[in-house]
Design a protein around this motif. Structure first.
Motif, short mmCIF file in Angstrom:
data_model
loop_
_atom_site.label_atom_id
_atom_site.label_comp_id
_atom_site.label_asym_id
_atom_site.label_seq_id
_atom_site.Cartn_x
_atom_site.Cartn_y
_atom_site.Cartn_z
N SER A 222 0.83 -1.20 0.00
CA SER A 222 0.00 0.00 0.00
C SER A 222 0.88 1.26 0.00
O SER A 222 1.86 1.33 0.73
CB SER A 222 -0.87 -0.02 1.25
OG SER A 222 -1.56 1.16 1.35
N GLY A 223 0.54 2.21 -0.84
CA GLY A 223 1.28 3.47 -0.86
C GLY A 223 2.51 3.44 -1.74
O GLY A 223 3.25 4.42 -1.80
N GLY B 17 2.59 3.46 -4.88
CA GLY B 17 2.40 4.25 -6.09
C GLY B 17 1.68 3.54 -7.21
O GLY B 17 1.68 4.03 -8.34
N LYS B 18 1.05 2.45 -6.92
CA LYS B 18 0.39 1.69 -7.98
C LYS B 18 -0.74 2.51 -8.60
O LYS B 18 -0.83 2.68 -9.82
CB LYS B 18 -0.18 0.38 -7.41
CG LYS B 18 0.83 -0.47 -6.67
CD LYS B 18 0.23 -1.76 -6.17
CE LYS B 18 -0.83 -1.61 -5.09
NZ LYS B 18 -0.35 -1.19 -3.79
N SER B 19 -1.62 3.03 -7.73
CA SER B 19 -2.76 3.78 -8.25
C SER B 19 -2.29 5.02 -8.97
O SER B 19 -2.83 5.40 -10.01
CB SER B 19 -3.69 4.18 -7.12
OG SER B 19 -4.15 3.04 -6.46
N THR B 20 -1.29 5.68 -8.40
CA THR B 20 -0.80 6.90 -9.04
C THR B 20 -0.27 6.60 -10.43
O THR B 20 -0.48 7.37 -11.36
CB THR B 20 0.30 7.54 -8.16
OG1 THR B 20 -0.21 7.67 -6.84
CG2 THR B 20 0.69 8.90 -8.69
N GLU C 24 -6.73 -2.81 -8.53
CA GLU C 24 -7.19 -3.69 -7.46
C GLU C 24 -8.68 -4.03 -7.60
O GLU C 24 -9.46 -3.79 -6.69
CB GLU C 24 -6.95 -3.03 -6.09
CG GLU C 24 -5.54 -2.46 -5.98
CD GLU C 24 -5.06 -2.40 -4.54
OE1 GLU C 24 -5.58 -3.17 -3.74
OE2 GLU C 24 -4.16 -1.60 -4.26
N PRO D 236 7.18 7.98 1.95
CA PRO D 236 7.53 8.36 0.58
C PRO D 236 7.86 9.85 0.44
O PRO D 236 8.35 10.28 -0.59
CB PRO D 236 6.27 8.01 -0.22
CG PRO D 236 5.17 7.93 0.77
CD PRO D 236 5.77 7.56 2.08
N1 LIG Z 1 -3.31 13.52 -4.50
C1 LIG Z 1 -2.23 13.20 -3.76
N2 LIG Z 1 -1.56 14.18 -3.09
C2 LIG Z 1 -0.49 13.88 -2.34
N3 LIG Z 1 0.00 12.66 -2.18
C3 LIG Z 1 -0.63 11.63 -2.81
C4 LIG Z 1 -1.78 11.86 -3.61
N4 LIG Z 1 -2.20 10.67 -4.09
C5 LIG Z 1 -1.34 9.74 -3.61
N5 LIG Z 1 -0.39 10.31 -2.85
C6 LIG Z 1 0.72 9.65 -2.18
O1 LIG Z 1 1.42 8.96 -3.15
C7 LIG Z 1 1.85 7.70 -2.66
C8 LIG Z 1 1.36 6.61 -3.59
O2 LIG Z 1 -0.05 6.53 -3.53
P1 LIG Z 1 -0.93 5.50 -4.35
O3 LIG Z 1 -2.35 5.74 -4.06
O4 LIG Z 1 -0.51 5.52 -5.75
O5 LIG Z 1 -0.49 4.12 -3.71
P2 LIG Z 1 -1.07 2.66 -3.97
O6 LIG Z 1 0.10 1.84 -4.25
O7 LIG Z 1 -2.16 2.70 -4.93
O8 LIG Z 1 -1.60 2.30 -2.52
P3 LIG Z 1 -2.91 1.46 -2.12
O9 LIG Z 1 -2.52 0.05 -2.21
O10 LIG Z 1 -3.12 1.90 -0.72
O11 LIG Z 1 -3.99 1.85 -3.04
C9 LIG Z 1 1.28 7.57 -1.27
O12 LIG Z 1 2.32 7.85 -0.36
C10 LIG Z 1 0.24 8.62 -1.20
O13 LIG Z 1 0.16 9.13 0.10
#
Ligand SMILES: Nc1ncnc2c1ncn2[C@@H]1O[C@H](COP(=O)(O)OP(=O)(O)OP(=O)(O)O)[C@@H](O)[C@H]1O
Ligand SMILES: Nc1ncnc2c1ncn2[C@@H]1O[C@H](COP(=O)(O)OP(=O)(O)OP(=O)(O)O)[C@@H](O)[C@H]1O
Ligand SMILES: [Mg+2]
Ligand SMILES: [Mg+2]
Lengths: 305, 337, 495, 332, 299
Positions: free
Chosen positions: B62-63, B65-68, B192, B291
């Motif tokens: 989690s976190g 950066g996958k979703s990003t 996911e 991060p």
């Molecule tokens: N709009 C935003 N503004 C600031 N930070 C962000 C934003 N969106 C995501 N982040 C940060 O970027 C990092 C990656 O987030 P992301 O949602 O891509 O993770 P993820 O791998 O999808 O996690 P998860 O499994 O929880 O969905 C995280 O540390 C998150 O806090």
């Protein structure tokens, strides 16, 4: 924490400038000629024109505004058109009463509102809860000035328990304080109650029970501090409406606060006084909110960073 | 696996999507004047390609950066740097109208089936929305198409006028998939899609995704933190850690011979639903670093059981160590671990 | 409340043994604007200033021809009525300890001549001389019959030159006079405290301390009076009269007032430039009803701007209430407005002119005139009125001297002839003549003539004179009600 | 010898606007001293309600204890008042929850929250001793800098740290039973592995009894000695973990195991349990699983099966594996 | 490979589970709340009175026509609530006043809400610097106590019905825009909005189709409670002499007109006072009911 406070203080500057700009603009748009007002109805037009020039009323808006802000920074809010007294002095003389009134009102409403709100939430659906909810409903529906008038009739005229006017002695303070506090107490009761009910459903309250805490510990030790947080914000915001409501209460009870001065000033077209008072109160209100934010941060560690 | 076979068969073909050195940073505000105090390096220099008809799995905690990453590919988030080439065209360089047109080819399915559907719209409106936005078909045609889509994802045509709240999580996820299919996209990004579902429902959705892929020749990027799920659907798998792609390999390779220490730890951490299987477990120390201020050098060195000085000093690049197998680890590249 | 001996806090006043009590608390319905006699003309301030300042001569208010010596022991008037020589009292001291001299008197009058608020009252004065410390010579431009009476007005309250110069802009908050009471403190919006002046040149007053408390709300103020929080309530409301009379502890004093309420028109703009229309309005207004509505029938109706205390008053001419709806309608038709028209009635906020306007609004509706009421803040009101930006207005004027009253209302440059819309050379001439006429009977005749002319062209419609009330504890003796702002506390005493 | 904890015929209702929800319906099980019992089942099947009932933590209203017994060392907890429960909660049985963020009070330090358990149950300890104990417990759960952690607020810690703090809190008074309600669901796999490992170690060290709730069969396989499978408020199967995984008796358990993709095996197509969990306010008549069951017969729609013993385990199904006939699709 | 596994197998179509639509559920919740229903009934009655005020009473002959002779009559069979200072029937004026007060309340709130929605939606949706600037401006407005802002506006514009509405409405806008903004923020990152973006929908269309409908509920609640607030504030301004011009029978103006007679003829202030109270009470009950029904977890 210190950084947090400093940051909040810094943020206050543009807010205050904004307040001054807004109120100044509103008052600037007022029709009517201050010079004529100062000189009176019978003064010849030439004299009025001369005075207009002297007062800088012919300058562009920006110049007038800048001048006002500049003077304000030196503590000079100009002089009243009606009395020629420096507005700052009138404010200094009148504001303490308003502040006392607002503080007394706030104190009373918190004193009533918080415990009742908590009890109502803890003993939900009890008689106490019902009564306090009815009270809260009614109190928000009654215009303050009407309540004040009714209180005077009942407790001053008929029962002769309290004086009908003034705000110096304790007995004089009773009726105005009640008048001003009623609505606010109602808001605080409702806020405390719902916030408490909300908090009681939280997982960490379940955790507290699971630890073996008894009700007292759960309510006072865990729920209270959390449920107070939104209430404090409300208290801060409502301080503004108390300061505003003081205008009406002061008028009903003949209290020589800044509120009556302001209403008077509006009647007399005394722009500098209206402007100065509104700006001053708004600044005080911003400072109160600053204080609230700091208290907030003291209670809620999450906000400290 | 049909998808994999076809991908392998057309290996020479140009990739459908190519991501080059993509980075997305989020500014962190702070200080007295709310100035930018730093950046969250949510995605940091990620490069990979996705071929036609294949499924690229992406795993990570989690976190990481996958979703990003997905949102950046869709340009829902403005990438800080890097390029996204869809069928060879740079998406960021496109004009608005062109991009709009291209969006038909790229669709997304989200994790939370409850948040993914506007509660105030009927299923028909939701699935029909992409058609409406792209001015595809008139109302009557749209209804027919939507009903076909419903059937395609295993729902009844009669659900057309229902609202999302009348459905269970699994059914909603089917609706999401139907919406993603409406414009017949080439690539579907799945963020996911089964994480929020119960196990007994999860398999229904996974099967659905797979059958749709073979039916329509779809390409997927499939994100999950569940390695077992990724393994089931993917042809190739990428492993992300703190915004970086640390390993990318065909699925068999990755699961049989994980190269990056993080991949190994991840694999060993997954409980296997079989009490008879016992494995050697690599327990990672500590938590995912913040991060906002990732460790210097290799980002994984703070938790890596094999960390050496060079790991603290220099950041390893993603390096091909075997055909199709890339890993970003100083020591793994040299085969030391 | 910071002055010893007063009880502004208003705890129900402990019944001090009678005879020992030497302080009094008087209500004020508004915060005064300052105590500079040449600057401030507001009624509440004047109520206080009468007790702080002396004038050269004294009259009861300004409506009496009974002129008594004040700071001037005696005076001579030249034969041509142009030069007044005053012989001043000696040994009089200002509250700041300065001796009173002719120079102060000269300073005062010269100041009044230039201050915008008072300049118009000094139009007749040519110059002032102080040949020695105890003599003051005032030379007029033209003879002015009411000069002495005028000189008794509060705006000629004698100030100390030194005090005025020292305080500068803040003099209004630090008044220095020679009167029976000296200023102690003024806490804005709350109270004004005066204390007995030990060096007073006249008879020592019985009341030693006076507190004026601001109580803007009349019903609150009455409750305060009944509860004993205050001792006296000037200007009590007519509606409260029966209550006060019924209260065994209170006395109600009343006197015919000298404030007239009237309706004015812009006689230069259509439709009110048409005399017929104005006449129609005159006949459409039922003064009785207006009087009842606004005043509860308290006071007297007005047939002219003059009342019984003024020269030239005649109760029979013009007719008291010319109300005649048929005639009014006929006049409207004659004027070509059979279907009526719309107009606005302007008034300044804060008096019961609003009630007048409301009743008049309803009455005008009967003859087809749809009037809207515009209650304006004072400043806006004055500003718009001054340039003639109005159609109809409800005016009020407190000037109980026939000359002033008529001049202000009807002279071509009269300040209440708003925007100078009205100009009648005959009236201007008559006013000048009357001013120079020392024979009271002849003067009265001239005033009557003016009244007649203005009634005929329906220039303004006089409505009524309200009564003046003053409520006080009945143990307070020596109360006289003369004018709405003249309550000399020095004459009061506790039983 | 009687079990440490014995739940028999427990019934918990929730009064909701759609009607009464029998969230826990006639559930019986025992927990033996020193063992780890896992409860598995889909979301909403009543796992949490069951263990909350054991702690008497079901919110009433809307909940109601509608019958049964909860015997802790032979003493029935159900009739006890809140006051009488105080010495039991946190002391004899303690509990950790799924969401470590919301389960910790955000405005109190970790130290004070852990210390509070001692304050309540160990009146004999001074403030200083409590502080010392808190730090000891925190280091016991593997928190590297216990003093700093004790002074921190929950939001300053990571998820894994918070869950460790929760565990420290639960263990503060060395309870006989630790109830863990999905303690790792909100955590990442690598952190989950740490926490599960921690629980296992602590168990080895102290010999405590663990009641672990999860929906992850992988976790069950790793942690449990015995398993309780719940479906729609009922226990459908119960037994020793190895046997249960090897040869599930209930069609639901069977389906559950089959539909999981595994990291260590390839499958071409996943098995699916069709349909979805029934709405708890409106459970089907008969066996609650029958609408999704591939082996259902007429009797399944009419009669709710009792738990019966088979193969050393308990199962609630009319047919044992050998007796079943798989229905063709669409035959209904 | 077929995926239509669930349809033939499930015993009954799953959609047929008894889940209500949000609207139906809202209605059921709302109508179970006795207080809220009372509030609604009263409010509907008031609206009825306001709409048909012209039919119920004759404006020219009952509401503004004076009858000085019969002024300040106590309640009687002819004048159920007595007459006022100008001999006008108080009942007729109270009835007509319903129209004025409700118009003021509803119009002001509607305008403030519209402004609040636009500002809040834009600010929340686009975020970033724009949001920052807008919210700072709103902060500034919020730092001026609403009564004082209203007083300043009235001081500047002068009294009168429209000015009152501007004065009071201006003070409401920041509150509404904040509520909308936070609702928008909670919706903005919802995945269905992302999905619409991914499809290529325009900002305007997204705001219109997805953001506003989903952010509306809290504003509606706020607005219902706001109407009462506006009526009370407007009455307060009238009381201070900064309100509505006569002879309009606004309740606050009636109160302030009757104020000097409060000792002798309390009916002059009693009935308008009660009218304000009942109206505000009804609106508050309604608002609370809406809030509870829309979101039982909201404060
Ligand atoms: N709009 C935003 N503004 C600031 N930070 C962000 C934003 N969106 C995501 N982040 C940060 O970027 C990092 C990656 O987030 P992301 O949602 O891509 O993770 P993820 O791998 O999808 O996690 P998860 O499994 O929880 O969905 C995280 O540390 C998150 O806090
Ligand atoms: N406070 C409550 N009010 C009404 N119904 C409730 C309440 N708590 C639980 N329920 C109902 O009881 C049933 C069992 O809930 P429970 O929380 O025990 O499920 P669970 O198995 O723990 O699920 P999960 O895996 O999602 O935690 C559910 O159908 C739920 O809807
Ligand atoms: Mg994600
Ligand atoms: Mg649970």
């Amino acid at each position: 924490m210190l950084k947090f406070v400093l940051k909040r203080i810094l943020m206050l500057i543009p807010v205050i400038l904004g307040i001054v700009l807004i109120v100044f603009t509103i008052m600037y748009l007022t029709p009517g000629d201050p010079a004529r007002l100062i000189l009176g109805e019978k003064a010849p037009q030439e004299q009025v024109d001369v005075l207009r020039d002297q007062m800088g009323l012919n300058d562009p808006f920006v110049v007038q505004f800048a001048r006002y802000v500049g003077n304000m920074l030196r503590g000079d809010f100009g002089r009243s058109y009606a009395t020629n007294i420096p507005v700052a002095e009138t404010i200094a003389e009148r504001f303490p009463k308003t502040a006392e009134l607002a503080l007394a009102g706030m104190f009373l409403s918190v004193l009533i509102g918080m415990p009742i709100g908590i009890l109502s939430a803890v003993k939900r659906y009890s008689i106490l809860d019902n009564i306090s909810m009815i009270f809260a409903m009614l109190a928000t529906a009654i215009p303050a000035f009407w309540l004040g008038m009714m209180l005077i009739i009942a407790f001053s005229l008929n029962l002769k328990w309290f004086p009908s006017s003034g705000f110096d002695t304790f007995r004089q303070m009773v009726l105005p304080t009640i008048t001003l506090a009623a609505v606010n107490a109602a808001v605080i009761i409702r806020m405390t109650r719902s916030s408490m009910l909300e908090v009681v459903r939280q997982d960490y309250i379940r955790t507290a029970w699971a630890k073996g805490a008894d009700q007292k510990r759960v309510v006072l030790g865990h729920a209270l501090k959390n449920s107070i947080i939104p209430v404090i914000t409300v208290i801060g915001i409502n301080f503004g409406s108390l300061l505003g409501g003081a205008v009406v209460t002061e008028t009903v009870f003949g209290i020589p606060g800044l509120g009556t001065a302001m209403v008077n000033a509006i009647r007399m077209k005394d722009n500098p006084l209206v402007l100065g008072s509104v700006v001053y109160i708004a600044i005080v209100f911003s400072l109160v909110n600053l204080a609230v934010d700091i208290i907030y941060a003291l209670i809620d560690p999450r906000l400290r960073e | 696996m049909t998808a994999q076979n076809s991908a392998a068969g057309q290996g020479a073909q140009a990739p459908l999507l190519e991501v080059r050195d993509l980075s997305t940073y989020f500014p962190v505000y702070g200080g007295a004047l709310s100035t930018v105090k730093g950046y969250v390096h949510a995605v940091d220099g990620v490069s990979f390609t996705v071929n036609q008809h294949e499924t690229l799995g992406l795993v990570g905690e989690s976190g990481c950066g996958k979703s990003t990453l997905i949102r950046s590919i869709l340009l829902l988030e403005k990438p800080t740097k890097g390029q996204i080439l869809f069928e060879g065209q740079d998406m960021q360089a496109m004009k608005a109208a062109q991009l709009r047109h291209l969006r038909r080819n790229l669709q997304i399915v989200f994790q939370d089936p409850y948040a993914a559907l506007d509660p105030r719209m009927t299923i028909g409106q939701i699935i029909g929305e992409p058609l409406r936005v792209h001015g595809e078909a008139d109302a009557a045609q749209r209804e027919r198409q939507v009903k076909e889509l419903l059937e395609m994802v295993g729902l009844q045509r009669g659900y057309y006028h229902r609202y999302p709240h009348e459905f269970s999580g699994g059914q909603r996820q089917r609706v999401s998939i139907a919406r993603a299919l409406a414009l017949r996209p080439k690539l579907i990004l799945c963020d996911e899609p089964v994480s929020a579902l119960d196990v007994s429902i999860q398999s229904q959705i996974l099967n659905l995704l797979r059958s749709l892929q073979s039916e329509f020749g779809l390409t997927y990027i499939f994100i999950s933190h569940a390695l077992n799920v990724v393994r089931y659907v993917s042809d190739r798998v990428g492993v992300m850690y703190l915004g970086k792609l640390v390993e990318l390999a065909p699925v068999k390779e990755l699961y049989t011979t994980p190269r990056h220490p993080y991949t190994r730890a991840l694999l060993s951490a997954i409980p296997i639903p079989d009490p008879t299987v016992s494995r050697e477990r690599i327990l990672l120390q500590g938590d995912l670093p913040n991060p906002k201020n990732p460790p210097a050098g290799c980002r994984f060195h703070t938790r890596c059981p094999f960390a050496a000085d060079e790991c603290r000093a220099a950041e390893p690049a993603l390096t091909e160590v075997a055909p199709g197998c890339q890993v970003a680890c100083h020591r793994a590249v040299r085969g030391e671990i | 409340g910071d002055s010893a001996g007063t009880n502004p806090g208003g705890e129900a006043a402990p019944a001090a043994p009678s005879g020992e009590k030497d302080s009094v608390i008087v209500a004020m319905n508004a915060d005064p604007t300052g105590f500079d006699p040449q600057v401030t003309l507001d009624a509440t301030a004047m109520m206080v200033m009468y007790n702080i300042y002396d004038t050269l001569v004294e009259s009861d208010g300004a409506c009496s021809s009974d002129i008594r010596p004040g700071l001037a022991e005696s005076w001579d008037i030249s034969d041509d009525n142009m030069v007044y020589t005053f012989h001043l009292k000696s040994g009089v001291k200002f509250h700041n300890g300065e001796p009173f001299t002719a120079a102060d008197a000269k300073f005062t009058i010269e100041r009044a001549m230039v201050e915008p608020a008072t300049a118009s009252y000094c139009a007749s004065i040519d110059k002032v001389d102080a040949p020695d410390d105890s003599t003051l010579v005032v030379t007029l431009k033209v003879p002015f019959a009411n000069f002495l009476m005028n000189l008794g007005g509060s705006f000629f309250g004698v100030v100390n030159e030194k005090a005025v110069t020292e305080s500068g802009e803040d003099y209004g908050r630090n008044p220095v006079g020679t009167g029976p009471y000296k200023f102690v403190s003024w806490s804005s919006g709350d109270n004004v405290v005066l204390a007995y002046n030990e060096d007073y040149h006249g008879e020592a007053p019985a009341i030693k301390n006076v507190t004026y408390r601001v109580l803007p709300d009349t019903s609150t103020a009455l409750v305060a009076l009944q509860n004993g929080e205050i001792d006296a309530l000037p200007n009590s409301a007519p509606i409260d009269a029966p209550t006060i009379e019924a209260d065994p502890n209170l006395n109600l004093y009343s006197a015919p007032g000298a404030t007239i309420a009237y309706i004015g028109f812009n006689t230069q703009a259509a439709p009110f430039d048409n005399e017929k229309v104005r006449q129609a309005v005159k006949y459409a207004i039922n003064k009785e009803e207006v009087f009842m509505g606004a005043q509860d029938g308290d006071g007297v109706l007005a047939n002219s701007p003059l009342n019984e205390v003024m020269d030239g008053y005649n109760p029979d001419d013009p007719v008291m209430n010319p109300y005649d709806l048929e005639k009014a309608k006929a006049l409207m038709t004659e004027a070509g407005y059979a279907d009526g028209f719309s107009c606005s009635i302007k008034l300044a906020a804060g008096q019961n002119r609003e009630k007048v306007a409301q009743v008049v609004q309803a009455q005008l509706k009967e003859i087809g005139i749809t009037a809207s009421i515009e209650t304006l803040e004072k400043g806006t009101y004055f500003e718009q009125m001054a340039v003639g930006n109005y159609e109809v207005y409800v005016g009020g004027l407190n000037w109980p001297d026939a000359d002033d009253m008529l001049t202000y209302l009807f002279a071509s440059d009269g300040p209440f002839n708003w925007g100078s819309v009205y100009s009648n050379p005959t009236i201007d001439e008559l006013l000048v003549k009357a001013r120079q006429e020392n024979d009271a009977a002849k003067r009265s005749e001239m005033y009557q003539q003016i009244v007649k002319i203005t009634d005929e062209d329906a220039n303004k419609i006089p409505l009524y004179f309200p009564n003046q009330y003053f409520a006080a504890k009945n143990s307070l003796k020596g109360v006289r009600v003369i004018d709405n702002c003249y309550y000399p506390v020095a004459s009061w005493s506790w039983e | 010898m009687s079990s440490l904890l014995e739940v028999s015929h427990l019934k918990v209702l929730f009064h909701t606007q759609q009607g009464d929800v029998p969230a826990v319906d006639d559930v019986s099980f025992q927990v033996e001293e020193g063992e780890t019992l896992c409860i598995v089942g889909e979301s909403g099947c009543g796992k949490s309600a069951t263990v909350q009932a054991v702690m008497k933590l079901v919110p009433t209203p809307p909940g109601e204890y509608a019958g049964g017994k909860i015997l802790l060392e032979g003493r029935d907890l159900l009739p006890l008042s809140t006051k009488e429960m105080i010495p039991i909660r946190g002391h004899e049985m303690s509990m950790i929850f799924q969401e470590p963020m919301t389960s910790l009070n955000p405005v109190k330090t970790i130290g004070s929250q852990v210390g509070e358990v001692l304050e309540i149950h160990r009146r004999d300890l001074s403030a200083r001793e409590i502080r010392a104990q808190v730090e000891e417990k925190l280091s016991l759960v593997g928190i590297p800098d216990p003093a700093r952690c004790a002074a921190s607020y929950p939001h300053q810690l990571s998820g894994g740290m918070r869950q460790r703090a929760m565990i420290a809190m639960a263990l503060a008074c060395e309870p006989k039973i630790l109830i863990a309600d999905e303690p790792t669901t909100a955590l990442d796999v690598t952190i989950q592995a740490q926490i599960l490992d921690l629980i296992r170690q602590l168990k080895e060290k102290t010999g405590m009894t663990v009641l672990l709730i999860t929906h992850d069969l992988g976790v069950v396989a790793e942690m449990a000695q015995r398993v309780l499978v719940m479906y729609s408020g009922k226990v459908v199967e119960q037994g020793e973990v190895g046997a249960l995984f090897r040869a599930p008796l209930h069609p639901y358990t069977e389906g559950l195991l089959a539909c999981l993709p595994r990291v260590d095996q390839d499958e071409e197509e996943l098995y699916t349990i069709p349909g979805q969990v029934s709405n708890p306010a409106d459970f089907p008549k008969g066996c609650r699983f029958h609408p999704r069951c591939p082996y259902r017969q007429q009797i399944c729609k009419e009669i709710s099966p009792e738990l019966r013993e088979a193969d050393g385990r308990l199962v609630a199904c009319h047919f044992l594996p050998g007796e079943r006939v798989r229905r063709e699709e669409g035959a209904l | 490979m077929t995926v239509k596994t669930e349809k033939p197998l499930s015993a009954r179509p799953e959609g047929e589970e008894k889940k209500e639509s949000p609207f139906k559920e809202f209605c059921r919740r709302f109508f179970r709340n006795k207080q809220a229903v009372i509030g609604l009934v009263i409010f509907v009655m008031l609206v009825f009175v306001a709409v048909f005020a012209d039919v119920l009473v004759d404006y020219d002959n009952q509401v503004i026509k004076q009858d000085i002779v019969n002024k300040r009559q106590p309640p009687s069979s002819e004048h159920l609530m007595g007459t006022d200072d100008y001999g006008r029937d108080i009942l007729a004026r109270v009835i007509y006043g319903t129209r004025i007060s409700l118009t003021i309340g509803l119009t002001t709130v509607a305008c403030a809400m519209a402004a609040g929605i636009v500002i809040g939606a834009v600010s929340g949706y686009f975020g970033g610097r724009l949001d920052n600037v807008i919210m700072r401006v709103m902060d500034v407005f919020m730092s001026i106590p609403s009564m004082l802002l209203a007083i300043a506006v009235v001081a500047s514009l002068g009294p009168g019905i429209v000015n009152i509405m501007i004065a009071v409405g201006l003070a409401l806008v920041p509150g509404y825009s904040r509520v909308v903004r936070s609702a928008v923020l909670s919706v903005r990152n919802k995945e269905f909005v992302q999905a619409a973006k991914a499809v290529g929908d325009s900002h305007f269309s997204i705001i219109l189709h997805h953001i506003i409908p989903n952010a509306l509920a809290p504003v509606i609640v706020q607005a219902t409670l706001g109407v009462g607030e506006v009526i009370i504030t407007a009455a307060g301004l009238s009381f201070l002499g900064l309100g509505i011009a006569p002879p309009m029978p606004e309740w606050g103006a009636m109160l302030s007109e009757g104020r000097e007679f409060i000792r002798y003829m309390p009916h002059l202030v009693l009935f308008p006072g009660l009218s304000i109270m009942i109206t505000v009470l009804a609106l508050n009950l309604l608002g609370d009911g809406l809030r509870d029904a829309l979101d039982p977890q909201m404060k």
